[in-house]
Design a protein around this motif. Structure first.
Motif, PDB file in Angstrom:
ATOM      1  N   GLN A 374       0.829  -1.212   0.000  1.00 51.01           N
ATOM      2  CA  GLN A 374       0.000   0.000   0.000  1.00 51.01           C
ATOM      3  C   GLN A 374       0.857   1.254   0.000  1.00 51.01           C
ATOM      4  OE1 GLN A 374      -0.587   2.119   3.027  1.00 51.01           O
ATOM      5  NE2 GLN A 374      -1.708   3.510   1.650  1.00 51.01           N
ATOM      6  N   LYS A 375       1.935   1.250   0.774  1.00 53.53           N
ATOM      7  CA  LYS A 375       2.792   2.429   0.880  1.00 53.53           C
ATOM      8  C   LYS A 375       3.563   2.685  -0.414  1.00 53.53           C
ATOM      9  CE  LYS A 375       6.248   4.566   3.903  1.00 53.53           C
ATOM     10  NZ  LYS A 375       7.089   5.036   2.787  1.00 53.53           N
ATOM     11  N   CYS A 376       4.100   1.618  -1.039  1.00 49.10           N
ATOM     12  CA  CYS A 376       4.904   1.826  -2.249  1.00 49.10           C
ATOM     13  C   CYS A 376       4.045   2.367  -3.388  1.00 49.10           C
ATOM     14  CB  CYS A 376       5.616   0.533  -2.655  1.00 49.10           C
ATOM     15  SG  CYS A 376       4.584  -0.697  -3.470  1.00 49.10           S
ATOM     16  N   ILE A 377       2.774   1.946  -3.455  1.00 48.35           N
ATOM     17  CA  ILE A 377       1.897   2.488  -4.501  1.00 48.35           C
ATOM     18  C   ILE A 377       1.494   3.916  -4.174  1.00 48.35           C
ATOM     19  CG2 ILE A 377      -0.337   2.199  -5.642  1.00 48.35           C
ATOM     20  CD1 ILE A 377      -0.039  -0.775  -5.328  1.00 48.35           C
ATOM     21  N   ALA A 378       1.253   4.204  -2.893  1.00 52.41           N
ATOM     22  CA  ALA A 378       0.897   5.570  -2.507  1.00 52.41           C
ATOM     23  C   ALA A 378       2.040   6.542  -2.780  1.00 52.41           C
ATOM     24  CB  ALA A 378       0.508   5.605  -1.031  1.00 52.41           C
ATOM     25  N   ASP A 379       3.288   6.082  -2.619  1.00 48.92           N
ATOM     26  CA  ASP A 379       4.449   6.951  -2.861  1.00 48.92           C
ATOM     27  C   ASP A 379       4.827   7.036  -4.338  1.00 48.92           C
ATOM     28  OD1 ASP A 379       4.565   7.349  -0.159  1.00 48.92           O
ATOM     29  OD2 ASP A 379       6.110   5.818   0.186  1.00 48.92           O
ATOM     30  N   PHE A 380       4.248   6.179  -5.160  1.00 52.93           N
ATOM     31  CA  PHE A 380       4.610   6.121  -6.570  1.00 52.93           C
ATOM     32  C   PHE A 380       4.028   7.316  -7.321  1.00 52.93           C
ATOM     33  CE2 PHE A 380       3.266   4.562 -10.845  1.00 52.93           C
ATOM     34  CZ  PHE A 380       4.526   4.472 -11.413  1.00 52.93           C
ATOM     35  N   ARG A 381       4.810   7.887  -8.221  1.00 47.57           N
ATOM     36  CA  ARG A 381       4.353   8.986  -9.072  1.00 47.57           C
ATOM     37  C   ARG A 381       4.451   8.529 -10.524  1.00 47.57           C
ATOM     38  NH1 ARG A 381       3.212  10.017  -4.778  1.00 47.57           N
ATOM     39  NH2 ARG A 381       3.446  11.945  -3.558  1.00 47.57           N
ATOM     40  N   PHE A 382       3.332   8.596 -11.213  1.00 45.95           N
ATOM     41  CA  PHE A 382       3.311   8.212 -12.625  1.00 45.95           C
ATOM     42  C   PHE A 382       3.324   9.479 -13.469  1.00 45.95           C
ATOM     43  CE2 PHE A 382       0.840   7.327 -16.539  1.00 45.95           C
ATOM     44  CZ  PHE A 382       1.703   6.404 -17.112  1.00 45.95           C
ATOM     45  N   VAL A 383       4.254   9.548 -14.417  1.00 46.13           N
ATOM     46  CA  VAL A 383       4.418  10.731 -15.257  1.00 46.13           C
ATOM     47  C   VAL A 383       4.094  10.354 -16.696  1.00 46.13           C
ATOM     48  CG1 VAL A 383       6.005  12.504 -16.079  1.00 46.13           C
ATOM     49  CG2 VAL A 383       6.198  11.639 -13.722  1.00 46.13           C
ATOM     50  N   SER A 384       3.216  11.145 -17.320  1.00 48.75           N
ATOM     51  CA  SER A 384       2.843  10.929 -18.715  1.00 48.75           C
ATOM     52  C   SER A 384       2.535  12.273 -19.351  1.00 48.75           C
ATOM     53  CB  SER A 384       1.622  10.005 -18.819  1.00 48.75           C
ATOM     54  OG  SER A 384       1.219   9.853 -20.156  1.00 48.75           O
ATOM     55  N   GLU A 385       3.146  12.531 -20.485  1.00 51.57           N
ATOM     56  CA  GLU A 385       2.923  13.764 -21.241  1.00 51.57           C
ATOM     57  C   GLU A 385       3.159  15.006 -20.389  1.00 51.57           C
ATOM     58  OE1 GLU A 385      -0.987  13.503 -22.807  1.00 51.57           O
ATOM     59  OE2 GLU A 385      -0.538  11.787 -24.112  1.00 51.57           O
ATOM     60  N   GLY A 386       4.181  14.942 -19.552  1.00 52.23           N
ATOM     61  CA  GLY A 386       4.529  16.086 -18.725  1.00 52.23           C
ATOM     62  C   GLY A 386       3.648  16.268 -17.503  1.00 52.23           C
ATOM     63  N   ARG A 387       2.685  15.374 -17.285  1.00 52.05           N
ATOM     64  CA  ARG A 387       1.803  15.460 -16.119  1.00 52.05           C
ATOM     65  C   ARG A 387       2.117  14.339 -15.145  1.00 52.05           C
ATOM     66  NH1 ARG A 387      -3.818  16.200 -19.305  1.00 52.05           N
ATOM     67  NH2 ARG A 387      -2.661  14.870 -20.765  1.00 52.05           N
ATOM     68  N   SER A 388       2.027  14.670 -13.862  1.00 48.66           N
ATOM     69  CA  SER A 388       2.337  13.708 -12.810  1.00 48.66           C
ATOM     70  C   SER A 388       1.053  13.304 -12.096  1.00 48.66           C
ATOM     71  CB  SER A 388       3.328  14.317 -11.810  1.00 48.66           C
ATOM     72  OG  SER A 388       3.596  13.406 -10.761  1.00 48.66           O
ATOM     73  N   PHE A 389       0.902  12.017 -11.850  1.00 47.71           N
ATOM     74  CA  PHE A 389      -0.306  11.493 -11.207  1.00 47.71           C
ATOM     75  C   PHE A 389       0.083  10.700  -9.959  1.00 47.71           C
ATOM     76  CE2 PHE A 389      -1.253  11.921 -15.680  1.00 47.71           C
ATOM     77  CZ  PHE A 389      -2.518  12.505 -15.686  1.00 47.71           C
ATOM     78  N   THR A 390      -0.726  10.865  -8.922  1.00 50.31           N
ATOM     79  CA  THR A 390      -0.584  10.075  -7.703  1.00 50.31           C
ATOM     80  C   THR A 390      -1.727   9.080  -7.659  1.00 50.31           C
ATOM     81  OG1 THR A 390       0.417  11.921  -6.527  1.00 50.31           O
ATOM     82  CG2 THR A 390      -0.487  10.140  -5.190  1.00 50.31           C
ATOM     83  N   ILE A 391      -1.403   7.833  -7.438  1.00 51.13           N
ATOM     84  CA  ILE A 391      -2.439   6.809  -7.354  1.00 51.13           C
ATOM     85  C   ILE A 391      -2.379   6.166  -5.976  1.00 51.13           C
ATOM     86  CG2 ILE A 391      -2.365   6.353  -9.826  1.00 51.13           C
ATOM     87  CD1 ILE A 391      -0.784   3.826  -9.201  1.00 51.13           C
ATOM     88  N   GLY A 392      -3.300   5.313  -5.714  1.00 54.53           N
ATOM     89  CA  GLY A 392      -3.318   4.560  -4.464  1.00 54.53           C
ATOM     90  C   GLY A 392      -3.888   3.181  -4.722  1.00 54.53           C
ATOM     91  N   ALA A 393      -3.949   2.378  -3.693  1.00 55.09           N
ATOM     92  CA  ALA A 393      -4.481   1.025  -3.842  1.00 55.09           C
ATOM     93  C   ALA A 393      -5.308   0.669  -2.616  1.00 55.09           C
ATOM     94  CB  ALA A 393      -3.357   0.010  -4.021  1.00 55.09           C
ATOM     95  N   SER A 394      -6.504   0.138  -2.864  1.00 55.14           N
ATOM     96  CA  SER A 394      -7.327  -0.436  -1.801  1.00 55.14           C
ATOM     97  C   SER A 394      -7.067  -1.935  -1.790  1.00 55.14           C
ATOM     98  CB  SER A 394      -8.805  -0.143  -2.058  1.00 55.14           C
ATOM     99  OG  SER A 394      -9.033   1.254  -2.072  1.00 55.14           O
TER     100      SER A 394
END
Length: 720
Positions: A374-394
């Motif tokens: 859960q923590k590694c996905i919460a800390d993960f940042r996905f970057v696409s087309e110059g935009r950064s996204f934060t995701i999470g996992a249930s």
């Protein structure tokens, strides 16, 4: 001609084969190409025959048109000269198109006389060598679009020809009779000229269409030859190479065996792994889980299953496209793989859902791994087309112990725990406990989804009705019913509404059920004719999720167009809390259907403390006073005051009031004393099958239009 050529070709091929028999190796190498050449030569001969036949059709059309024109010319000369030689010239010219006509008539029979067909074509001027091809072309292509059009125009031309021949015979008879009647002669000549003029565009169309048909046949044959050649030549090369390579058979077989083993390994890998992430796929994950369940049962081992659902995946997918979504899944899969232990099974179960099987894992270790995932996905940042996204996992976690759970139980429990994690705020870990009421309820609701879907597909919903009794002074007292949906289980037993309605509301299935109720209700009311569609009121419950759906509103309009009934017969009923929670949508929904003449009722009124503030903005006709106030209205002064206040405000605003859950004579008397207009409850009339309830109400009234039914006097007049 084609068959003779093919026979000669086969004979030549046999001689060449005998000569090549002296060298087996040469035969093996050359035989595929000889077969290809034979097929191509045969196709070429067939194509030439078909094109020759097409040319014969073109020539036949030319002869048909030329002789038809000559026939008209001689016929007009005959009208002027009255010479039998001119009429004989007409008959000679007209015999050419008539010969084609007889040939066509014979070909259209189910069992044509080919001698008669040949005679007809010969009479039409077709060369004897072309006749077999003409017949063959007709039999092969007379149903194909272009040739069918040609034949249809030919038939139309023959109809004109028949009219022309009839006019010619009439002209001939006119001259033989010796009559001197210029007007009669003029009529005949005018008809001949008119037929000729009307026929001319059809001749042009026939020529044009026949040309198109010939070109289409030529293009089709060319395409067939090219396709066959393009197919057979590579096959021939492949076969030749294979035959030549047989010299090195042993080495090749060894290589093929090795390649086959490698292919089998790759095939097995692809069958058990997800192609996008290279993780284990769902079938393989389920197989491994089955084995783990067996070891838990037979050897007492402890395993843990996790169900992961990405929380913000849809945002990435919708914002950056599916390619970015696929890249995100690959990166998340690689990230998760780093966190699990060697030998653990990490799988992509579908979409943005992942599964983890931790074998021989104590619970405290599983908790640590789940938190790390859960923590590694919460800390993960996905970057696409110059935009950064934060995701999470249930994450839902299930501990397998003592072999007490089946595969379905484990996956269902993990899924339910995962969804509970989502409902509690997402991006968290939820552990499944067998006696956890929240997870247990969630699993039950999830199981209801598939049951509801099957019930809709199998038609296992039924409509019941409960009478709403008039206890006020309004007249006439029309029958009033609330329609209630019931579900039948697999054994045709009635399932209580509260067993499936919560699941239907949670999983957004109520609009489908609402649509079923409306359609079934309209059909049943319509089937009653004047007995149900003009007298009485039918209250249909709708859910809060339905009122905001534009498609649902259009569905209701469509039912009114489909079933003929007075809109005022239908009263749509919505709970007060649903109306307030979706106030703008409810107001628009009420307004749209109010314009058609429908009635509206607010159910459970009084349960919300802001009821009166919203009431003046909703165009409702009935207020159903919440049963929690009505059931103790005869004993509790607070409930009495609440019911009185709701009734008074409702009447001031021009609305009728209905007391719900009436359970005795004292409560009914209290409602009558307050001035409530209607009463409803199991004590008055329990719900029952819709048509039976309506029939019973009509039987009590003794009328077809169903007016004037009220509560029995023994109940209404009681004050104790």
């Amino acid at each position: 001609m084609a068959y003779a050529d093919i026979k000669a070709l086969v004979t030549s091929f046999a001689k060449v084969t005998q000569w090549l028999a002296m060298s087996k190796r040469m035969l093996l190498i050359v035989s595929p190409f000889l077969a290809i050449v034979a097929v191509l030569v045969w196709l070429a001969i067939v194509s030439i025959d078909i094109l020759t036949a097409g040319r014969a059709y073109v020539e036949g059309e030319s002869l048909w048109s030329k002789n038809q024109k000559e026939a008209v010319f001689h016929l007009l000369r005959f009208a002027e000269t009255k010479s039998d030689s001119d009429f004989r010239s007409y008959r000679k010219a007209i015999m050419v198109p008539l010969g084609f006509q007889r040939a066509r008539f014979e070909l259209e029979k189910s069992a044509p006389d080919y001698a008669a067909v040949r005679a007809g074509f010969l009479e039409g001027g077709t060369h004897p060598d072309d006749i077999p091809g003409v017949i063959s072309l007709y039999q092969r292509f007379h149903r194909v679009s272009y040739m069918k059009s040609v034949l249809d125009i030919w038939r139309t031309g023959d109809d004109f020809l028949a009219r022309l021949d009839a006019a010619a015979e009439e002209l001939h008879a006119f001259h033989l009779s010796g009559r001197v009647d210029p007007s009669g002669l003029g009529l005949i000549l005018n008809r001949i000229i008119q037929i000729n003029e009307e026929l001319r565009p059809w001749q042009n169309r026939f020529s044009t269409t026949l040309g198109e048909a010939t070109r289409w046949i030529r293009s089709t044959l060319f395409l067939v030859i090219v396709t066959v050649a393009g197919t057979l030549v590579p096959i021939g090369i492949f076969l030749t190479q294979r035959m030549v390579s047989r010299v090195d058979r042993a080495e090749r077989e060894l290589k093929e065996l090795k390649l086959g083993q490698e292919y089998a390994v790759k095939l097995a890998y692809h069958a058990s792994h997800d192609q996008l992430t290279n993780l284990v796929n769902r079938p393989e994950f389920e197989n491994r889980l089955r084995l783990a369940l067996q070891t838990a049962t037979n050897q007492g081992r402890q395993h843990v299953v996790m169900y992961l659902d990405l929380d913000q995946f849809k945002i990435v997918n919708d914002t950056c496209g599916h390619a970015a979504g696929d890249q995100l899944l690959r990166q998340v899969g690689a990230l998760l793989k780093q966190q699990v232990r060697e030998g653990d099974s990490l799988a992509r179960l579908g979409g943005d859902e992942f599964g983890v099987l931790l074998e021989n894992c104590p619970m405290h270790e599983a908790i640590r791994i789940a938190d790390e995932l859960q923590k590694c996905i919460a800390d993960f940042r996905f970057v696409s087309e110059g935009r950064s996204f934060t995701i999470g996992a249930s994450i839902g976690v299930v501990h397998i112990a003592d072999g007490m759970l089946t595969l379905t139980d484990v996956l269902g429990a993990a899924d339910a725990a995962c969804y509970m994690a989502k409902e509690k705020g997402r991006n968290r870990v939820q552990f499944y406990r067998p006696h956890d009421s929240e997870v247990f309820l969630r699993r039950g609701e999830m199981e209801w989804v598939s049951r509801l879907q099957r019930a809709l597909q199998d038609g296992r919903f039924v409509l019941h009705a409960q009478e709403i009794h008039s206890i006020g002074d309004q007249f006439p007292r029309n029958n009033h019913y609330e329609l209630l949906v019931r579900m039948l289980d697999e054994h045709d037993k009635i399932v209580p509404p509260m067993a499936f309605i919560p699941a239907a509301e949670r999983y957004n299935m109520m609009p489908l059920i609402d649509q079923w109720v409306i359609q079934d209700a309209f059909a049943k009311i319509n089937s009653l004719g004047s007995k149900g569609a003009t007298g009485g009121t039918y209250a249909i419950n709708i859910s809060g999720t339905s009122i905001g759906d534009e498609r649902f509103l259009e569905f209701v309009r469509e039912q009114f167009r489909r079933y003929v009934m007075r809109p005022g017969t239908i009263c749509f009923e919505l709970t007060e809390t649903a109306a307030i929670a979706n106030f703008d949508k409810a107001a628009r929904f009420f307004g749209e259907l109010k314009s058609l003449g429908c009635l509206f009722s607010l159910d459970d009124f009084g349960a919300g403390m802001s009821s009166f503030g919203y009431l003046k903005h909703l165009p409702v006709d009935f207020l159903k006073i919440d049963g929690s106030f009505v059931k103790d209205v005869a004993h509790d002064p607070v409930d009495l005051a609440m019911v009185r206040a709701i009734n008074d405000v409702g009447h001031v605003m021009g609305k009728k009031t209905i007391g719900e859950a009436v359970d005795g004579e004292m409560g009914l008397a209290a409602l009558r004393e307050i001035g409530v207009d209607f009463a409803q409850g199991h004590w008055l009339s329990p719900p029952g099958p819709f048509l039976a309830q309506v029939a019973a109400g009509m039987a009590r009234t003794g009328t077809d239009s169903a007016p004037g039914w009220a509560v029995p006097a023994s109940i209404l007049n009681s004050t104790t």
